[in-house]
Design a protein around this motif. Structure first.
Motif, mmCIF file in Angstrom:
data_model
loop_
_atom_site.group_PDB
_atom_site.id
_atom_site.type_symbol
_atom_site.label_atom_id
_atom_site.label_comp_id
_atom_site.label_asym_id
_atom_site.label_seq_id
_atom_site.Cartn_x
_atom_site.Cartn_y
_atom_site.Cartn_z
ATOM 1 N N UNK A 13 30.175 57.160 43.145
ATOM 2 C CA UNK A 13 29.884 56.009 42.159
ATOM 3 C C UNK A 13 30.767 54.658 42.774
ATOM 4 N N UNK A 14 31.739 54.921 43.442
ATOM 5 C CA UNK A 14 32.237 53.465 43.799
ATOM 6 C C UNK A 14 31.545 53.047 44.776
ATOM 7 N N UNK A 15 31.049 53.978 45.869
ATOM 8 C CA UNK A 15 30.332 53.411 46.934
ATOM 9 C C UNK A 15 28.977 52.813 46.278
ATOM 10 N N UNK A 16 28.165 53.339 45.260
ATOM 11 C CA UNK A 16 27.093 52.956 44.807
ATOM 12 C C UNK A 16 27.321 51.675 44.262
ATOM 13 N N UNK A 17 28.357 51.355 43.525
ATOM 14 C CA UNK A 17 28.582 50.060 42.954
ATOM 15 C C UNK A 17 28.929 48.966 43.823
ATOM 16 N N UNK A 18 29.828 49.269 44.948
ATOM 17 C CA UNK A 18 30.251 48.173 45.972
ATOM 18 C C UNK A 18 29.194 48.021 46.876
ATOM 19 N N UNK A 19 28.032 48.778 47.285
ATOM 20 C CA UNK A 19 26.837 48.713 47.985
ATOM 21 C C UNK A 19 26.071 47.771 47.184
ATOM 22 N N UNK A 20 25.770 48.271 45.979
ATOM 23 C CA UNK A 20 24.660 47.487 45.398
ATOM 24 C C UNK A 20 25.223 45.769 44.885
ATOM 25 N N UNK A 21 26.431 45.822 45.013
ATOM 26 C CA UNK A 21 27.073 44.339 44.831
ATOM 27 C C UNK A 21 26.932 43.649 46.241
ATOM 28 N N UNK A 22 27.024 44.283 47.373
ATOM 29 C CA UNK A 22 26.956 43.549 48.749
ATOM 30 C C UNK A 22 25.573 43.317 48.830
ATOM 31 N N UNK A 23 24.690 44.152 48.545
ATOM 32 C CA UNK A 23 23.261 43.692 48.540
ATOM 33 C C UNK A 23 22.778 42.849 47.810
ATOM 34 N N UNK A 24 23.158 42.916 46.385
ATOM 35 C CA UNK A 24 22.698 41.533 45.688
ATOM 36 C C UNK A 24 23.400 40.197 46.173
ATOM 37 N N UNK A 25 24.681 40.219 46.704
ATOM 38 C CA UNK A 25 25.389 39.185 47.302
ATOM 39 C C UNK A 25 24.334 38.460 48.438
ATOM 40 N N UNK A 26 23.936 39.401 49.225
ATOM 41 C CA UNK A 26 23.210 39.167 50.385
ATOM 42 C C UNK A 26 21.844 38.455 50.054
#
Length: 654
Positions: free
Chosen positions: A107-120
């Protein structure tokens, strides 16, 4: 970068990590595992521990001698081979810590990766944090956290989307090559997590995003239609090519497995071997139309008031509408495919179409598509709200979501107790959204409020005695895996600790059988994972000690093993169970069973030897056990059915 800017940049990711660690603190810091879901102790711990032990020894684990009388290992789709988090954690850490931390990591990876995607994608930090929090805590606060194939598939889908977002924005050939490779590797990790439904959902998400991203570039003049097609062709080649080490062993192994029969074929053959009527053609566990309201009720996979209130807002924003449309279409497709009525039609009319059998076996697995899409839509809605002007337009942003998530649930009968937190949080969130219009800087309060309310929901769930809390509309047992995550109670270090029976069997030179017929149900011994049953060494626990078990639990079994197990003693068990209820001597000899574990107090048969006793269980060495090697000087060739009849006869001499 100034300290203030650095704090702003890191605040969102840190909030995601800290929130997940609070929810999963017993896993992360206590080394505890729950038995709420049957798979972590029965499948993931023994399988992944065996993988890590092999890798530490510098060996590729091609064969697993410790389950189902021996079976291919690396080629097994869920073995963890080439799944990077599993290989890294179980190689570097003791087994008892690798599994709890693996559960926390996803879940940490999921949250951080989605944060990264949305920032991009150009979203503000508060908006990206809302998306990352909703996905991470939606997983961590529900049984999805311990449904590790799908928590992993969701996490790596988010990573794949982030890499794809970087790829479409990269203009240099070297950069495109690098991000194409990174995206393909991340897509391969989805396959490593779950090669059927998880990979399908992840691939659909990637395709939906690339369609809107490439179309956006074409309309903006940043690329031509021809270059977009060329890029798509490169991606189609790169995805399987980069992941050959994951895909090829699985594809080569699949025709030799029980899954090659198809789920319907397995049901028919198992019924014939058991001497019972074959089941009617129909769909597996599908969902009722109201299932999606689970995301708006607490506790469970509750996504938070801000996520839900703003989930439809981006459709009215010209800048955000393309991505919102892509995720909205994916959410709609996932919802429709999850419905039992749709799967039932497919089962009756399309069952002979390739891959439809896999779909109708578990149509409710498409529900995970909404768990991915709703956090993205909610994040987009935060920025749509910030960018919208005019009271009427703002009301139109909220109206559809308010009607769906907050008006409809009480109308259709969702229990008031499940709506108390969502309705209270929605009222506070509306106040915060109103404040944002006067003070844009107060947008940071939205993810902060979201974190607090979803944390409260998750902690409430952990105080429950059962995950099956009533919604008022759906039978509680049909809500999984979006039910609350309960407090784990099993110390992983205790589960991997050898007792007298494990130590005694380690000195034997043959396979063993855990045997307690009164415990066996449709799913074998899967419901018997309490500490009192551990010395029986069922549910593949023997793998943890290098013992060779003739039984096991695996959805992908060698077809010969699967068929023989059902032919030698007819029984009604699920396709993924591999247990013997009353095996004849010929079967024990053929499988080279040297010892067995059964209830203490059983009178030994002539020639049997008591090896060890641990509480209610005792290990015995068989009288005159078969040798591990035999020289055959005569043989006969038979077709499959004749050979199966021959070896399944009680009089068969191995």
């Amino acid at each position: 970068m100034t300290p203030r800017r650095a704090a702003a940049a890191w605040a969102g990711p840190l909030l995601i990590v800290i929130a997940v660690l609070i929810v999963l603190r017993d896993f992360a810091f206590g080394g505890l595992i729950g038995i709420q879901h049957v798979d972590p102790l029965a499948y993931w711990m023994p399988t992944h521990c065996a993988l890590g032990e092999s890798l530490r020894a510098g060996m590729v684990p091609a064969w697993n001698p410790s389950a189902l009388a021996g079976a291919p290992f690396a080629a097994d789709p869920q073995s963890g081979w080439m799944y990077l988090p599993v290989m890294a954690l179980y190689t570097a850490l003791p087994c008892e810590w690798a599994l709890p931390l693996f559960i926390v990591l996803q879940p940490i990876l999921a949250g951080l990766a989605l944060y990264w995607f949305l920032r991009i994608e150009g979203l503000s930090r508060p908006a990206a944090t809302v998306g990352g929090l909703a996905l991470a805590l939606g997983i961590a606060g529900s049984r999805v956290a311990v449904t590790v194939p799908f928590s992993g598939a969701l996490a790596w889908t988010a990573v794949t989307l982030a890499c794809a977002a970087r790829l479409v924005r990269t203009v240099t050939p070297r950069g495109r090559l690098g991000w194409t490779t990174a995206m393909a590797l991340a897509w391969g990790q989805i396959a490593g997590a779950h090669m059927t439904h998880g990979l399908v959902i992840g691939t659909l998400a990637l395709a939906a995003y690339l369609v809107v991203a490439l179309r956006r570039d074409i309309r903006a003049g940043r690329r031509t239609a021809r270059s977009a097609l060329a890029s798509s062709a490169v991606l189609l080649v790169a995805l399987p090519l980069v992941n050959a080490a994951i895909l090829l062993p699985r594809l080569a192994y699949a025709p030799r497995t029980s899954v090659a029969m198809g789920y319907r074929g397995m049901e028919v053959l198992a019924a014939r071997l058991a001497g019972i009527p074959a089941p009617d053609v129909g769909a597996g566990a599908g969902s009722a139309p109201s299932w999606a309201l689970t995301f708006a009720s607490s506790p469970g996979a509750y996504l938070g008031a801000a996520t839900l209130l703003l989930s439809a807002a981006a459709f009215r924003s010209g800048r955000l509408r393309p991505l919102a449309t892509a995720m909205g279409v994916l959410a709609g497709v996932s919802y429709v495919l999850s419905l039992n009525a749709v799967a039932g039609v497919a089962a009756r009319t399309l069952i002979d179409v390739p891959l439809v059998d896999i779909y109708v076996h578990e149509p409710n697995r498409f529900r995970y598509g909404l768990l991915l899409c709703l956090p993205i839509l909610g994040a987009l809605g935060v920025d749509a709200w910030r960018e919208t002007r005019g009271r009427r337009d703002r009301l139109l942003l909220l109206a559809p979501a308010v009607a769906l998530w907050f008006v409809l649930p009480p109308i259709v009968g969702v229990a008031a107790a499940r709506l108390a937190l969502p309705l209270a949080a929605a009222a506070v969130t509306l106040v915060v959204l109103a404040a944002m219009l006067r003070r844009p800087g107060s947008a940071a309060a939205v993810p902060a409020l979201l974190a607090v309310e979803v944390l409260v929901s998750a902690l409430m769930g952990q105080r429950l005695a059962t995950e099956y809390v009533s919604t008022g509309t759906l039978p509680p047992t049909t809500q999984g895996p979006f039910t609350p995550l309960l407090t784990p109670t099993v110390a992983a270090s205790a589960y991997v600790r050898a007792g007298p029976i494990e130590e005694a069997l380690a000195g034997e030179r043959g396979r063993f059988l855990g045997w307690a017929p009164s415990l066996i149900g449709e799913r074998g011994y899967l419901e018997d994972q309490q500490p009192a049953y551990w010395p029986l060494l069922v549910n593949q626990r023997g793998m943890l000690f290098g013992l060779e078990d003739v039984q096991g639990y695996n959805p992908t079994q060698l077809a010969t093993t699967w068929t023989y197990l059902r032919a030698v003693e007819p029984k009604d068990i699920k396709y993924n169970a591999g247990v013997y209820v009353d095996p004849p001597k010929a079967a024990l000899d053929l499988l080279q069973v040297h010892a067995f574990v059964t209830a203490t107090g059983r009178r030994p048969a002539p020639g049997e030897t008591v090896l060890a006793t641990d509480g209610r269980w005792t290990a015995y060495r068989r009288a005159d056990p078969p040798s591990r090697a035999t020289v055959f000087t005569q043989w006969a060739v038979r077709d499959h059915d004749a050979a199966l009849r021959a070896v399944a006869r009680p009089s068969f001499d191995p």
